[in-house]
Design a protein around this motif. Structure first.
Motif, mmCIF file in Angstrom:
data_model
loop_
_atom_site.group_PDB
_atom_site.id
_atom_site.type_symbol
_atom_site.label_atom_id
_atom_site.label_comp_id
_atom_site.label_asym_id
_atom_site.label_seq_id
_atom_site.Cartn_x
_atom_site.Cartn_y
_atom_site.Cartn_z
ATOM 1 N N ASN A 1 7.432 35.040 -48.686
ATOM 2 C CA ASN A 1 7.380 35.607 -47.335
ATOM 3 C C ASN A 1 7.743 34.546 -46.305
ATOM 4 O OD1 ASN A 1 5.150 33.991 -47.560
ATOM 5 N ND2 ASN A 1 3.733 35.412 -46.557
ATOM 6 N N ARG B 1 10.442 42.178 -43.090
ATOM 7 C CA ARG B 1 9.654 42.366 -44.289
ATOM 8 C C ARG B 1 9.921 43.749 -44.895
ATOM 9 N NH1 ARG B 1 3.016 42.248 -44.153
ATOM 10 N NH2 ARG B 1 2.638 42.238 -46.403
ATOM 11 N N ASP C 1 9.585 39.826 -49.219
ATOM 12 C CA ASP C 1 8.126 39.856 -49.329
ATOM 13 C C ASP C 1 7.680 41.019 -50.216
ATOM 14 O OD1 ASP C 1 5.441 39.530 -49.094
ATOM 15 O OD2 ASP C 1 5.324 39.964 -46.947
#
Length: 223
Positions: free
Chosen positions: A75, A98, A147
């Motif tokens: 991430n 994300r 992520d």
């Protein structure tokens, strides 16, 4: 006697002069021989291999599009997409997020039609459903995970990606790594896809598998 001695002296001087001339010529010849490889080496250094689109290992044939897709790294580092030597999504452009990052490209002209990111952890999956439902015919679909691409992915979304040619959409889960290039109404499965399962025993990063990089040449009108 004196004449004989003079002849000897002249002979010695002549020998010395001839030896000096020979050594000088030999030295100059060697210098020329030494300089030639150096010159060739410099010329070789100046020759550079032609650059390929998107930095591919080899150029694409005519009537093929060059592309490269990189997933995110954990991430921390966002994904990136290059198509026909144009960076269309990347952290530098500040247009990735994300979840799933998707770009739509006209499969005939190579024109980028739309690009967007969808939060698949806490976002609304219905936004992605609507986005996928509006993909025009003849469109290439580039996808890169970042992520977590799978938490909010429902059966409807998985089916759409499967119809686009994905072999792994059905099993995509929490924090998996995925890169994919498919097409609207593709007949069969796409050869352009990579997938890594989130596995604590094999993850490269703590809690995430390693990033994936997918590159290649996709023909026009693959659908």
């Amino acid at each position: 006697m004196r004449v004989t001695g003079l002849i000897r002296v002249l002979a010695v001087i002549g020998t010395l002069v001839a030896t000096w001339l020979f050594l000088r010529s030999y030295h100059n010849f060697n210098r020329r021989n030494i300089r030639l490889p150096r010159w060739l080496g410099m010329a070789t250094q100046e020759i550079r291999a032609p650059k390929t689109k998107c930095g591919l290992s080899k150029p694409c044939p005519d009537n093929f599009f060059a592309f490269k897709i990189c997933s995110g790294a954990a991430n921390v580092v966002g994904p990136s997409m290059c198509f026909e030597n144009e960076i269309i999504m990347s952290p530098v452009k500040n247009n990735v997020g994300r979840g799933l990052n998707i770009a739509l490209v006209n499969g005939t002209t190579g024109q980028v039609l739309r690009k967007d990111s969808f939060d698949m952890y806490s976002g609304d999956a219905n936004l992605l459903v609507r986005f996928l439902a509006e993909i025009p015919e003849g469109t290439l679909v580039l996808v890169a995970s970042y992520d977590d691409p799978g938490t909010k992915m429902n059966g409807q979304i998985r089916k759409v990606f499967a119809d686009l040619g994905s072999s792994y959409a059905e099993q995509l889960g929490f924090r998996d790594s995925w890169v994919f290039l498919g097409a609207k109404d593709l007949k069969g499965k796409s050869p352009f896809e990579q997938y890594l399962k989130n596995n604590p025993n094999t993850n490269k990063y703590e809690g995430w598998p390693e990033l994936l990089e997918l590159e290649g040449c996709v023909p026009r009108k693959v659908f």
